[in-house]
Design a protein around this motif. Structure first.
Motif, short mmCIF file in Angstrom:
data_model
loop_
_atom_site.label_atom_id
_atom_site.label_comp_id
_atom_site.label_asym_id
_atom_site.label_seq_id
_atom_site.Cartn_x
_atom_site.Cartn_y
_atom_site.Cartn_z
N LYS A 37 0.84 -1.20 0.00
CA LYS A 37 0.00 0.00 0.00
C LYS A 37 0.87 1.24 0.00
O LYS A 37 1.86 1.32 0.72
N ASN A 38 0.47 2.20 -0.81
CA ASN A 38 1.19 3.48 -0.93
C ASN A 38 2.65 3.28 -1.33
O ASN A 38 3.50 4.09 -0.98
N HIS A 70 -4.55 3.52 -12.13
CA HIS A 70 -5.81 4.22 -11.92
C HIS A 70 -5.56 5.33 -10.90
O HIS A 70 -4.88 5.10 -9.90
N PRO A 71 -6.07 6.52 -11.15
CA PRO A 71 -5.75 7.64 -10.26
C PRO A 71 -6.36 7.53 -8.86
O PRO A 71 -5.81 8.08 -7.90
N THR A 72 -7.47 6.82 -8.71
CA THR A 72 -8.14 6.79 -7.40
C THR A 72 -8.35 5.39 -6.83
O THR A 72 -8.77 5.25 -5.70
N GLN A 73 -8.09 4.35 -7.62
CA GLN A 73 -8.34 2.98 -7.17
C GLN A 73 -7.06 2.16 -7.28
O GLN A 73 -6.22 2.43 -8.14
N LYS A 77 -5.42 0.62 -15.31
CA LYS A 77 -6.42 0.77 -16.38
C LYS A 77 -5.82 0.22 -17.66
O LYS A 77 -4.73 0.60 -18.06
N ARG A 87 -10.13 -2.82 -15.76
CA ARG A 87 -9.18 -2.53 -14.70
C ARG A 87 -8.52 -3.85 -14.32
O ARG A 87 -9.19 -4.86 -14.15
#
Length: 182
Positions: A37-38, A70-73, A77, A87
């Motif tokens: 994550k991150n 993907h910019p938010t998930q 893409k 996705r």
């Protein structure tokens, strides 16, 4: 109780080995995902790699393909010929299926060298087929978007799960003693 255990000892050992290895590998995978994550790769390194390798296969078939985070998930893409098709999420990397495969093989392990070689070969095959599967799914979605549900939910999961089932059958067959000809 002792008689019952001795009668079903092989079943109990299989279940303990299968469930134990499945839980351990799943916990390690969960830990890997948590560490991812991150991180530098979206959603995680292996999913990112699978997305890029699938794109290379699509391009090998003569289509222009591209993946971008993907910019938010937590996904990649996938575009084919400039059209957004899907996705690629963590579940697309086949690691959960590989964990299931490995757990079954460990539960039926006999000689470690043979077991390790079969696991290694099976994992490579599952990984490679998964990349081909994603590429074929993308091309099928590009040409037949009206069949998206059937392709994504039935046909292509059937390919990967069917192959794992066949690998299990081959493994059990390899372990079954051959009877002498009559």
């Amino acid at each position: 109780m002792k008689k019952l255990f001795s009668t079903y000892k092989s079943v109990v050992v299989f279940l303990l080995l299968f469930l134990g290895s499945y839980v351990l590998l799943s916990l390690l995978y969960g830990f890997y995902l948590e560490l991812s994550k991150n991180g530098r790769y979206a959603p995680d390194f292996i999913t990112n790699l699978v997305a890029k390798q699938s794109t290379a296969v699509i391009e090998g078939f003569g289509y222009f393909a591209q993946v971008i985070p993907h910019p938010t998930q937590p996904s990649m893409k996938l575009f084919v010929e400039g059209r957004f098709l899907a996705r690629i999420v963590e579940g697309c990397n086949a690691l959960s299926i590989i964990i299931l495969f490995v757990s079954f093989i460990i539960a039926f392990a006999q000689r470690w060298k043979k077991t390790v070689l079969y696991i290694f070969s099976g994992v490579l095959l599952i990984y490679a087929v998964n990349i081909l599967r994603i590429a074929m799914l993308a091309m099928a979605l590009y040409k037949y978007p009206e069949h998206q549900h059937t392709l994504h939910s039935v046909v292509f999961p059937g390919i990967i799960y069917g192959m794992v089932f066949l690998l299990w059958l081959v493994w059990v067959r390899m372990l079954t003693p051959k009877s002498p000809p009559e």
